[in-house]
Every structure is written in structure tokens, then in C-alpha cells.
Design a protein around this motif. Structure first.
Motif, PDB file in Angstrom:
ATOM      1  N   HIS A  50       0.846  -1.194   0.000  1.00 27.98           N
ATOM      2  CA  HIS A  50       0.000   0.000   0.000  1.00 27.98           C
ATOM      3  C   HIS A  50       0.884   1.248   0.000  1.00 27.98           C
ATOM      4  N   GLY A  51       1.866   1.277   0.882  1.00 24.63           N
ATOM      5  CA  GLY A  51       2.782   2.407   0.954  1.00 24.63           C
ATOM      6  C   GLY A  51       3.577   2.597  -0.325  1.00 24.63           C
ATOM      7  N   ARG A  52       3.978   1.497  -0.940  1.00 24.17           N
ATOM      8  CA  ARG A  52       4.745   1.574  -2.194  1.00 24.17           C
ATOM      9  C   ARG A  52       3.892   2.159  -3.311  1.00 24.17           C
ATOM     10  N   ILE A  53       2.614   1.822  -3.355  1.00 24.32           N
ATOM     11  CA  ILE A  53       1.712   2.375  -4.370  1.00 24.32           C
ATOM     12  C   ILE A  53       1.607   3.891  -4.210  1.00 24.32           C
ATOM     13  N   ILE A  54       1.449   4.357  -2.989  1.00 23.30           N
ATOM     14  CA  ILE A  54       1.359   5.802  -2.744  1.00 23.30           C
ATOM     15  C   ILE A  54       2.669   6.486  -3.126  1.00 23.30           C
ATOM     16  N   GLN A  55       3.792   5.869  -2.812  1.00 23.89           N
ATOM     17  CA  GLN A  55       5.106   6.429  -3.174  1.00 23.89           C
ATOM     18  C   GLN A  55       5.224   6.556  -4.698  1.00 23.89           C
ATOM     19  N   TRP A  56       4.870   5.508  -5.428  1.00 26.62           N
ATOM     20  CA  TRP A  56       4.921   5.487  -6.890  1.00 26.62           C
ATOM     21  C   TRP A  56       4.047   6.592  -7.469  1.00 26.62           C
ATOM     22  N   LEU A  57       2.839   6.713  -6.959  1.00 29.53           N
ATOM     23  CA  LEU A  57       1.909   7.708  -7.472  1.00 29.53           C
ATOM     24  C   LEU A  57       2.373   9.130  -7.140  1.00 29.53           C
ATOM     25  N   THR A  58       2.964   9.319  -5.977  1.00 30.91           N
ATOM     26  CA  THR A  58       3.496  10.633  -5.602  1.00 30.91           C
ATOM     27  C   THR A  58       4.565  11.079  -6.589  1.00 30.91           C
ATOM     28  N   ARG A  59       5.461  10.179  -6.939  1.00 34.83           N
ATOM     29  CA  ARG A  59       6.526  10.523  -7.901  1.00 34.83           C
ATOM     30  C   ARG A  59       5.944  10.912  -9.252  1.00 34.83           C
ATOM     31  N   LEU A  60       4.936  10.163  -9.713  1.00 33.37           N
ATOM     32  CA  LEU A  60       4.319  10.478 -11.004  1.00 33.37           C
ATOM     33  C   LEU A  60       3.660  11.858 -10.983  1.00 33.37           C
ATOM     34  N   CYS A  61       2.994  12.170  -9.893  1.00 28.93           N
ATOM     35  CA  CYS A  61       2.334  13.477  -9.784  1.00 28.93           C
ATOM     36  C   CYS A  61       3.360  14.600  -9.775  1.00 28.93           C
ATOM     37  N   MET A  62       4.463  14.422  -9.059  1.00 27.94           N
ATOM     38  CA  MET A  62       5.506  15.455  -8.995  1.00 27.94           C
ATOM     39  C   MET A  62       6.206  15.627 -10.338  1.00 27.94           C
ATOM     40  N   GLN A  63       6.312  14.554 -11.133  1.00 34.14           N
ATOM     41  CA  GLN A  63       6.912  14.669 -12.456  1.00 34.14           C
ATOM     42  C   GLN A  63       6.024  15.506 -13.384  1.00 34.14           C
ATOM     43  N   THR A  64       4.729  15.461 -13.149  1.00 38.49           N
ATOM     44  CA  THR A  64       3.794  16.237 -13.956  1.00 38.49           C
ATOM     45  C   THR A  64       3.805  17.703 -13.536  1.00 38.49           C
ATOM     46  N   ASN A  65       3.862  17.961 -12.227  1.00 36.69           N
ATOM     47  CA  ASN A  65       3.845  19.320 -11.706  1.00 36.69           C
ATOM     48  C   ASN A  65       4.712  19.329 -10.447  1.00 36.69           C
TER      49      ASN A  65
END
Length: 196
Positions: A50-65
Motif C-alpha cells: 500500500h505504501g509503495r503504491i502511494i510512493q509510486w503515485l506521488t513521484r508520477l504526480c511530482m513529475q507532472t507538476n
């Protein structure tokens, strides 16, 4: 009756709930409460995947903005009819959006909320029924549900104040669009590794 019984039918005002939630955390730091649709609920403690999924998604969001942050476990005041409190797995907003707002913040300015299903008995009702309705009533533009039980991603968008008018479901491994204001093409392939 214990301090907290999951799915309680107790009638609470929002300020009473917030005090109860503070007291519960003092009694047990891992205990997280929510108050949705007039029901008191206990949020499951996340596992490593669960934590790894949130980490992965956080990185993707930061790459966008670069100004965005997927704030984990930020308490939000939700719903218009029955004032409620939710603690999404992630709330996408600017990195300093919640500064000074405390444990329970307004959802204004949140562009997306994220829930990752947990292995508990309440997931179906909470993540698939109550939270989409609460987030739509709060006019949060996008609700992303990463459903580890069905191995699907559901993107809820176009809130009308009652429900999300559009829901797109794709299996893990497909790409799905997170509509504006998020504007991300999300390749869900990595999620296959974090189902458990």
C-alpha cells in the motif's frame, strides 16, 4: 462498549468527532478514525505494498507538476449534507496547501483524492460506495480508486455535487487518463507487482 466500535451508529457533530479522533490517537497512535455518511469507521493501517503504491503515485504526480504533493493521510472535511471527515490515502494539492490547516482541513484546492483498498471487511462499503459519494459531494474533481481486490483502477470524475458522472475502470496493466485538472496518463502496469 469500547472507545470506538467500527461502523457505529452514534450521532456525532463534526467537532465532537474531531475530538474523539484526537483522543483515539492519543490512546493508540496507529488508530485512524473517519466519519462518513454519519458512520464512525476505523481506517486500516496500511501495509508495505500500500505504501509503495502511494510512493509510486506521488513521484508520477511530482513529475507532472513539481509543485504538487500527494499528501498521505491528510484529514479532510467532506460532504455537504452530513458533515463528515475522511482520511484519504492521498490528497493531491500544492506542496504547501495544508500548511496551517491542522489535522482536519478543507478540501478546497484538492484536485484528486486517492484510495488504495485494504484487506479489511469494510473496504467495499467505505472505498467503493461511501467515499466516492462523499468526495463528489465535496466537489473534489478526481477520485482515484486503486482496487487491489479486483486488480482494477477506477477513475471517478465530473462531480455533480451528488455523485461522479463519469467512472472509467481499467484492469491493472492498462493506461488510463486522469482528467483535468490532474492531466496524467497513468500506466497501471507497476500495480501488478503490489497487489498483495
Amino acid at each position: 462498549m469500547s472507545l470506538v466500535e467500527e461502523r457505529s451508529a452514534v450521532v456525532l457533530e463534526q467537532d465532537e468527532f474531531e475530538q474523539l479522533a484526537r483522543d483515539a490517537i492519543r490512546a493508540n497512535e496507529s488508530l485512524r478514525l473517519e466519519f462518513i455518511d454519519g458512520k464512525l469507521g476505523v481506517k486500516a493501517v496500511p501495509d508495505g505494498n500500500h505504501g509503495r503504491i502511494i510512493q509510486w503515485l506521488t513521484r508520477l504526480c511530482m513529475q507532472t507538476n513539481a509543485d504538487w504533493w500527494l499528501h498521505p493521510e491528510q484529514g479532510l472535511r467532506v460532504q455537504t449534507y452530513r458533515r463528515g471527515n475522511a482520511r484519504p490515502d492521498g490528497a493531491l494539492a500544492s506542496s504547501d496547501h495544508f500548511v496551517g490547516q491542522g489535522e482536519w482541513a478543507s478540501a478546497d484546492g484538492v484536485v484528486m483524492v486517492v484510495e488504495v483498498t485494504s484487506n479489511d471487511a469494510d473496504t467495499n462499503q467505505r472505498d467503493r460506495v461511501e467515499k466516492p459519494r462523499a468526495y463528489a459531494q465535496t466537489d473534489i474533481p478526481v477520485y482515484l480508486l486503486i482496487d487491489r481486490d479486483s486488480c482494477e483502477v477506477k477513475v471517478h470524475s465530473q462531480p455533480d455535487g451528488v455523485r461522479y458522472e463519469q467512472v472509467v475502470t481499467v484492469p491493472f496493466g492498462k493506461t488510463v487518463s486522469l482528467p483535468d485538472p490532474v492531466g496524467i496518463e497513468l500506466d497501471t502496469s507497476p500495480l501488478k507487482d503490489w497487489v498483495g
